[in-house]
Design a protein around this motif. Structure first.
Motif, PDB file in Angstrom:
ATOM      1  N   ALA A 160      -1.191  -7.440   5.382  1.00 44.76           N
ATOM      2  CA  ALA A 160      -0.182  -6.737   6.183  1.00 44.76           C
ATOM      3  C   ALA A 160       1.221  -7.082   5.696  1.00 44.76           C
ATOM      4  O   ALA A 160       1.524  -8.250   5.428  1.00 44.76           O
ATOM      5  N   CYS A 161       2.070  -6.071   5.545  1.00 43.19           N
ATOM      6  CA  CYS A 161       3.468  -6.338   5.197  1.00 43.19           C
ATOM      7  C   CYS A 161       4.265  -6.452   6.508  1.00 43.19           C
ATOM      8  O   CYS A 161       3.718  -6.258   7.595  1.00 43.19           O
ATOM      9  N   LEU A 162       5.555  -6.760   6.411  1.00 47.09           N
ATOM     10  CA  LEU A 162       6.334  -6.957   7.642  1.00 47.09           C
ATOM     11  C   LEU A 162       6.467  -5.664   8.442  1.00 47.09           C
ATOM     12  O   LEU A 162       6.497  -5.681   9.663  1.00 47.09           O
ATOM     13  N   SER A 163       6.517  -4.524   7.743  1.00 49.62           N
ATOM     14  CA  SER A 163       6.629  -3.233   8.437  1.00 49.62           C
ATOM     15  C   SER A 163       5.344  -2.895   9.199  1.00 49.62           C
ATOM     16  O   SER A 163       5.377  -2.060  10.095  1.00 49.62           O
ATOM     17  N   CYS A 164       4.226  -3.527   8.834  1.00 47.68           N
ATOM     18  CA  CYS A 164       2.970  -3.284   9.552  1.00 47.68           C
ATOM     19  C   CYS A 164       3.075  -3.760  11.001  1.00 47.68           C
ATOM     20  O   CYS A 164       2.396  -3.243  11.875  1.00 47.68           O
ATOM     21  N   TYR A 231      -0.734   3.250   9.325  1.00 48.66           N
ATOM     22  CA  TYR A 231       0.416   4.167   9.446  1.00 48.66           C
ATOM     23  C   TYR A 231       1.721   3.496   9.005  1.00 48.66           C
ATOM     24  O   TYR A 231       2.801   4.027   9.228  1.00 48.66           O
ATOM     25  N   CYS A 232       1.612   2.297   8.399  1.00 48.45           N
ATOM     26  CA  CYS A 232       2.827   1.549   8.014  1.00 48.45           C
ATOM     27  C   CYS A 232       3.723   2.402   7.097  1.00 48.45           C
ATOM     28  O   CYS A 232       3.253   2.973   6.104  1.00 48.45           O
ATOM     29  N   GLU A 233       5.012   2.447   7.451  1.00 44.97           N
ATOM     30  CA  GLU A 233       5.958   3.262   6.658  1.00 44.97           C
ATOM     31  C   GLU A 233       6.144   2.700   5.248  1.00 44.97           C
ATOM     32  O   GLU A 233       6.492   3.437   4.332  1.00 44.97           O
ATOM     33  N   ALA A 234       5.924   1.384   5.095  1.00 48.35           N
ATOM     34  CA  ALA A 234       6.123   0.772   3.771  1.00 48.35           C
ATOM     35  C   ALA A 234       4.833   0.778   2.954  1.00 48.35           C
ATOM     36  O   ALA A 234       4.719   1.514   1.971  1.00 48.35           O
ATOM     37  N   CYS A 235       3.827  -0.028   3.374  1.00 48.19           N
ATOM     38  CA  CYS A 235       2.678  -0.233   2.483  1.00 48.19           C
ATOM     39  C   CYS A 235       1.606   0.844   2.586  1.00 48.19           C
ATOM     40  O   CYS A 235       0.727   0.907   1.726  1.00 48.19           O
ATOM     41  N   SER A 236       1.657   1.702   3.612  1.00 45.81           N
ATOM     42  CA  SER A 236       0.667   2.787   3.679  1.00 45.81           C
ATOM     43  C   SER A 236       1.293   4.119   3.287  1.00 45.81           C
ATOM     44  O   SER A 236       0.814   4.808   2.396  1.00 45.81           O
TER      45      SER A 236
HETATM   46 ZN    ZN Z   1       2.740  -2.483   5.773  1.00 47.98          ZN
END
Ligand code: ZN
Length: 295
Positions: A160-164, A231-236
């Motif tokens: 998971a990234c921080l945006s998650c 649905y993460c805006e960064a990593c997905s």
């Molecule tokens: Zn993410």
């Protein structure tokens, strides 16, 4: 190798050689950033870039190990550079007096292997996170508040990234300088961030599935599993909204301005500080001026 003889017994020669070849960036030279810089320099990391646009103040001294009274009104990045260089001259250190923003994040973070978050606000973290996910670089997040702290390794597209799991709602003014914090928690969180880095360096299969939550009041550590958000805006979705700057900047983050007319209230070989409505403007010898809100 005498310098590293005791840690070699723990990490081994292979990891020590790897450390020497490793390049890192630390965003923020406050309590966390200076703690991380000191630990990394003592470990023998090859290259450290320090990024911070602030200057040392009396209120920093209760929790920032590298700073002394004689450093007040000097740029944090420069003080950190000078102290860390004395600790281990074998390490290349690059101090940068600047604020990470959508225009410069990729430039400052593209030629390093790891990025350490040592900032004090959600927006900057999400800008760094977007850059690290875009560049596919491991990021080590650390946050502190009171006697509580959290740490997480982000390996883009693997964990998971921080945006998650972090949201920026346009106002995190409760963060930065207004929250209370004690040196004990910043020391623990800085150590955990460096250990997350070291563990990943020695074992690339460690992908940071868990966030470590520390409660020093209860003296407890908890590992919380965090799944990637589909649905993460960064990593997905790879939208990288924080690098596109479509948000409102909060008061926590210094903004670049031009040098005001009039006389500075503080002037030394490093900087000039001007009083302005609701805050201060600090101008450095690199030609950059930043406005900061003072509460
Ligand atoms: Zn993410």
């Amino acid at each position: 190798m005498e310098r590293y003889s005791r840690q070699l017994l723990v990490i081994g020669i292979e990891a020590q050689e790897k450390l020497k070849k490793t390049r890192v960036a630390i965003v923020g030279c406050g309590a966390l950033g200076t703690g991380i810089a000191e630990l990394l320099a003592r470990l023998g990391v090859g290259f450290i870039r320090l990024i911070d646009a602030d200057y040392v103040e009396l209120s920093n001294l209760s929790r920032t190990h590298l700073f002394e009274e004689s450093d007040i009104y000097k740029p944090k990045a420069m003080v950190c550079y000078e102290k860390v260089k004395k600790i281990n001259p074998e390490v290349t250190i690059e101090p940068i007096i600047d604020v990470i923003n959508p225009e410069n994040a990729l430039k400052y973070l593209s030629d390093v292997d790891y990025v350490f978050d040592a900032t004090d606000n959600v927006l900057t973290r999400l800008i760094i996170n977007d850059a690290c996910v875009m560049l596919n670089k491991p990021l080590i997040y650390g946050g502190v508040s009171g006697l509580y702290g959290s740490v997480k390794l982000v390996v883009p597209y693997k964990s998971a990234c921080l945006s998650c799991f972090l949201n920026y709602n346009g106002d995190d003014t409760n963060a930065c300088e207004v929250i209370g914090v004690v040196d004990t928690i910043t020391s623990v969180v800085a150590s955990l961030e460096v250990q997350e880095f070291l563990n990943h360096l020695m074992n690339q299969d460690k992908n940071g599935e868990e966030l470590i939550y520390v409660d020093l009041k209860e003296l407890s550590f908890e590992k919380i599993k965090i799944e990637r958000n589909p649905y993460c805006e960064a990593c997905s979705r790879k939208e990288f909204v924080y690098l596109k700057k479509n948000y409102t900047v909060n008061a926590c983050i210094p903004t670049e301005v031009s040098e005001p007319k009039g006389s500075p209230v503080i002037s030394n070989e490093w900087l000039r500080i001007y009083k302005t409505t609701g805050g201060v403007i600090v101008c450095y010898n690199n030609g950059k001026c930043f406005k900061r809100v003072v509460r």
